[in-house]
Design an enzyme around this catalytic site. Structure first.
Site, PDB file in Angstrom:
ATOM      1  CD  GLU A 166      -2.752  -1.210   2.486  1.00  0.00           C
ATOM      2  OE1 GLU A 166      -2.710  -0.238   3.275  1.00  0.00           O
ATOM      3  OE2 GLU A 166      -3.512  -2.170   2.618  1.00  0.00           O
ATOM      4  CB  ALA A 169       2.144  -0.947   4.504  1.00  0.00           C
ATOM      5  CB  ILE A 196      -0.874  -4.806  -7.569  1.00  0.00           C
ATOM      6  CG1 ILE A 196      -1.188  -4.150  -6.218  1.00  0.00           C
ATOM      7  CG2 ILE A 196      -1.192  -6.306  -7.559  1.00  0.00           C
ATOM      8  CD1 ILE A 196      -0.276  -4.567  -5.069  1.00  0.00           C
ATOM      9  CD  GLU A 282       7.481 -11.607  -3.207  1.00  0.00           C
ATOM     10  OE1 GLU A 282       6.583 -12.172  -2.531  1.00  0.00           O
ATOM     11  OE2 GLU A 282       7.536 -10.390  -3.369  1.00  0.00           O
ATOM     12  N   GLY A 403      10.422  -6.641  -3.907  1.00  0.00           N
ATOM     13  CA  GLY A 403      10.524  -7.900  -3.162  1.00  0.00           C
ATOM     14  C   GLY A 403      11.378  -7.762  -1.915  1.00  0.00           C
ATOM     15  CD  GLU A 407      18.823   0.290   0.769  1.00  0.00           C
ATOM     16  OE1 GLU A 407      17.816  -0.248   0.252  1.00  0.00           O
ATOM     17  OE2 GLU A 407      19.736   0.790   0.085  1.00  0.00           O
TER      18      GLU A 407
END
Lengths: 424, 248
Positions: A166, A169, A196, A282, A403, A407
């Site tokens: 989001e 987030a 997305i 992932e 993904g 950092e």
């Protein structure tokens, strides 16, 4: 050339110049592109055969058409269906749903070979479907849910996307705001999702939402299956990107979107752990894809520098250039071994969060470093839209971001470097 | 219909081949090995025939242990089972044809389909020798294969056109490039191939004379290509072609 004595080829020839020419000859375009690196001992005949099939698919079905998909902004459905028919979309899934029950090593092979296509957007379209979105269903789905959706996903008839991120987030999953309020046999979803992948053209979305607004942090998140066409769910806009142009990326909106309780994946309020669990897979896949892209870039650049002549010699005859490429090739090989060793650990069911985080950070940065050099050695041509390397530079940029940024990955590694704090 | 498909292991056509310094063979380190492309076409044709009219596709190879890789690939494409006639020594075409004839007598296929030649030595002999040994009709260089009951019609690619031949089974067909486009081995196919039968038979157990009649004395790499050069006019081009290249 004096330099031929330094490349190790002079010793087996009476004439260093001949040795050098032979070296150049052996690097004919085809020779380089098809030359296999020595395979690791844990690779089975099935792995090797699978790699050959994916490679053939990429060479014949992807490379000639990729440019059109970049223009169109997405990968056409017939390509994904064809991959489904060939079993490429169900590598690790149960045979009952059309899968082949292979392991993480086979998944890494798929990702690496798709990465070698030179079309990162195409590669990620497939890999989001197979390894970032559909695992949510495979891992947490009930028998009914699996039977309902899995066969079409494996066949490429329904394409999947995962909607967690989001505006406020990303890797910090606990910070999501999209809510799912229980009303009888339904949940009512409200909120929005961004960046997305497969977002515009997918058929089935795995969506993270807060089911307990009062719960702190990671608790109170659940995962839902939302199908395209569900009232209240819409694609707000297709996002324009820096690279990965053949991949469609969207902002999604949920406005009083009613989803049956039967579409909830796993236990209520336990969705965070499902998301975290699949992050490992992932990231492994993204690392393998990046390594595939880096290898393809080096191969393309070798073709270029062995032909391009300046000041009377090819670029390859200049030590500065060939040594830098040799060093990059060494680093890529190191990254590749880390990818496969980690895939092997994962296939043995061993904990490898540290290794996965390392490879994601390492390969994500390395592919950018490699692309920089490769574009540099292409000279002015490398800056032109018609040069594959120009696209590959843009495609690679995301690897240190998507993904899980470098950092974030390094923090995951650092946490695990001090034994007393290990896996707290 | 029972179809026997002999398969040869050859270097990948995309690999750069290097001849050993003493001319005794090619350098095989780092060479990728594949099914001879014409044999792959033969497997594809056999699978299509089986899909249309049922039956069984049996692969057979004469070679070393490593050759089972190519047989597995064929099984992954969809063949039912495979036979590897083990021979550590490299055999000549006559010995291979004799071994294959033995296997054919034992397996009793309705048809044997194989590549018209292997891309490594380009011998183009095994199919013809097999036909002679078995006393079966043969159709070489097939670009189309059709069946009606026990009759087979084959369109052959010959110089200057096409030739259509018809004959009764059992028979030998050798494949040309345009017969079909071989399928991929699907991932489920690859996994299934693991469990398919791959039987090994020692070549010297078949009672066949394997003594080579042919010896490769020397291999030479093709001559190096000369650099091109630009000419100023058509007149000069004609001059050069006539006086130097001596082609006109």
């Amino acid at each position: 050339m004096q330099s031929s004595e330094h490349n190790g080829f002079a010793s087996n020839s009476p004439n260093g110049r001949d040795a050098h020419n032979r070296l150049l000859e052996s690097m004919s375009a085809v020779g380089i592109a098809n030359k296999d690196v020595v395979e690791a001992p844990y690779l089975t005949q099935e792995h090797i055969l699978f790699r050959e099939q994916v490679r053939r698919f990429v060479d014949t079905e992807v490379k000639p058409r990729g440019e059109q998909w970049e223009e169109a902004g997405f990968v056409p459905r017939d390509v994904l269906r064809r991959m489904g028919e060939l079993g490429f979309l169900g590598v690790r899934y149960p045979q009952a749903y059309g899968g082949s029950e292979m392991d993480s090593i086979a998944t890494a092979i798929l990702a690496e070979e798709l990465g070698k296509s030179t079309f990162g957007g195409f590669a990620v379209t497939v890999l989001v479907h197979t390894d970032m979105a559909s695992p949510h269903l495979a891992n947490a789905g009930t028998r009914e849910q699996l039977e309902r959706w899995m066969p079409d996903i494996v066949a490429g008839k329904k394409i999947a996307a995962v909607a967690v991120t989001e505006p406020d987030a990303g890797s910090d999953v606990a910070g999501i705001r999209t809510s799912a309020r229980r009303e009888g046999d339904n949940y009512v979803l409200n909120g929005s999702k961004i960046y997305i992948t497969n977002g515009v053209h997918a058929d089935i979305y795995f969506v993270a939402a807060k089911t307990d607004l009062a719960a702190k942090g990671s608790r109170g998140i659940s995962m839902f299956v939302v199908e395209k066409g569900t009232p209240g769910f819409s694609v707000a806009r297709a996002l324009k990107k820096h690279g990965w142009l053949s991949s469609d990326t969207a902002e999604l909106v949920f406005e009083d979107c009613r989803v049956p309780v039967a579409n909830r994946l796993g236990e209520e309020n336990r969705g965070f752990y499902a998301v975290m669990k699949n992050f490992q897979n992932e990231r492994l896949v993204l690392g393998a894809q990046a390594i595939g892209e880096a290898q393809a870039a080096i191969a393309l650049t070798l073709e270029w520098v062995t032909q391009r002549r300046t000041f009377g010699t090819t670029l390859w005859e200049k030590q500065a250039i060939r040594q830098r490429l040799a060093m990059q090739a060494a680093k890529v090989e190191a990254g590749r071994q880390l990818v496969y060793n980690t895939a092997w650990l994962a296939s043995q069911g061993r904990d490898c969060v540290k290794e996965v985080s390392m490879l994601k950070a390492y390969c994500g940065e390395l592919v950018n470093e490699v692309m920089y050099d490769c574009q540099q050695f292409h000279g002015g041509f490398g800056y032109m839209r018609e040069a594959a390397i120009e696209r590959m530079v843009r495609d690679a940029r995301i690897h240190s971001i998507g993904g899980g940024t470098t950092e974030i990955m390094l923090e995951e590694v650092a946490k695990r470097m001090i034994p007393s704090r290990d896996r707290t | 219909m029972k179809i026997l498909v002999p398969v040869k292991r050859v270097p990948d056509p995309a690999t750069t081949i290097r001849v050993l310094p003493d001319g005794s063979g090619i350098a095989t380190d780092n060479v990728k090995w594949v099914i001879n492309p014409f044999d792959e076409i033969a497997i594809e044709e056999a699978l299509r025939i089986k899909e249309k009219q049922g039956g069984e596709v049996v692969l057979v190879a004469v070679g070393q242990q490593t050759w089972q890789e190519q047989l597995r690939t064929g099984l992954a494409m969809g063949a039912d089972r495979a036979i590897l006639v083990r021979s550590e020594a490299a055999l000549d075409t006559l010995a291979i044809a004799r071994l294959l004839a033995k296997i054919a007598e034992e397996q009793k296929p309705d048809i044997i389909i194989l590549g018209k030649q292997a891309i490594d030595d380009d011998s183009n002999q095994v199919g013809q020798m097999l036909a002679e040994m078995l006393g079966w009709p043969q159709a070489t260089f097939a670009s189309k294969v059709e069946f009606q009951d026990r009759k087979c019609t084959v369109v052959r690619e010959v110089d200057g056109g096409l030739e259509t031949v018809a004959f009764d089974l059992p028979a030998i067909v050798t494949t040309d490039l345009r017969l079909n486009e071989p399928r991929y081995a699907s991932l489920p196919g690859i996994m299934k191939a693991r469990k398919k039968e791959l039987k090994e038979i020692p070549a010297d157990s078949l009672g066949v004379d394997l003594t080579p009649k042919l010896k490769i004395k020397k291999l030479d790499p093709p001559p190096k290509r000369q650099a091109g050069r630009k000419v100023a006019s058509v007149e000069e081009l004609v001059q050069v072609l006539h006086n130097e290249a001596k082609v006109i």
